[in-house]
Design a protein around this motif. Structure first.
Motif: not given
Length: 253
Positions: A109-112, A118-125, A158-161
């Motif tokens: 759940d953490w990884r998802r 976070l990672t999805g925003m990096w991938i999109g950018s 969530y806060a970490a992301s």
């Protein structure tokens, strides 16, 4: 001074645009003349959203998109460029949340949460930036959260992301501004959407949230869409690497 937002005819991508804030952002951009490509994992609702906005005069298309899949995002960008010839705006909005104390949360759940938020925003950018670099212009908006600045029990993932989104925004802004690409973020507090329904139906939790919110109410979707529209417009051309808090005073304490 010219206060024209300059969005007529612009091409925008909104991830997580099927419902909630993403839907509101897509509708807001479309109402100002932008052509919008919604990317979301929820195909049925996404198609309905596109039809609903188009029925009001918008120009919106839906595409199936998992923001954590790099290859899929690359294909999505290629399709949008082939369809619309350019990409002027990327709103990295897709996100998920789950309330759980650290010791009770499963690693999966953490990884998802980190992957999507976070990672999805990096991938999109990373997928869109080369298109904007070639154009020598673009606006990227990352949807952060007030929890990128503060925290509550049960929101460690969530806060970490969202803290990561805040820092990612600054780093990407510094990398891309030389190409005339502005990267900024918007950080809302609790907004009245489908994602906050459970909280609104929990009297004790809702009372606690209101106690912490100086304005004394939840935000509306429109009150978040406004800052996003501003940041992607020509009026915000001098804003670089900023995260705008739209939190009803939560962080003013």
């Amino acid at each position: 001074m010219n206060f024209d937002l300059g969005l007529d005819g612009k091409v925008a991508i909104v991830t997580g645009g099927a419902m909630g804030l993403g839907k509101g952002i897509a509708a807001g951009l479309a109402s100002l003349g932008a052509r919008v490509a919604i990317g979301d994992v929820n195909e049925q609702i996404g198609q309905q959203t596109a039809q609903e906005i188009n029925a009001k005069g918008g120009n919106v298309e839906f595409f199936d998109l998992d923001v954590t899949d790099d290859g899929q995002f690359q294909d999505f960008v290629e399709h949008v460029v082939k369809r619309f010839k350019r990409i002027d705006i990327l709103v990295n909005n897709a996100g998920i949340a789950a309330k759980s104390n650290c010791i009770d949360m499963q690693v999966a759940d953490w990884r998802r949460i980190i992957d999507v938020n976070l990672t999805g925003m990096w991938i999109g950018s990373r997928a869109v930036a080369p298109v904007m670099i070639k154009q020598k212009s673009g606006k990227i908006i990352n949807m952060c959260s007030m929890f990128g600045f503060t925290a509550m029990p049960g929101l460690s993932a969530y806060a970490a992301s969202k803290g990561g989104v805040n820092q990612l925004t600054k780093a990407l802004a510094l990398e891309l501004i030389e190409h005339n690409i502005n990267v900024n973020a918007v950080a809302p507090a609790y907004i009245a959407t489908e994602l906050t329904a459970n909280m609104r139906n929990d009297p004790e939790r809702y009372k606690d949230i209101m106690r912490r919110t100086p304005i004394g109410r939840l935000g509306t979707i429109g009150e978040v869409v406004g800052p996003v529209v501003f940041l992607v417009s020509d009026l915000a051309n001098f804003m670089v690497g900023q995260t705008m808090l739209v939190d009803g005073g939560w962080n003013a304490w």
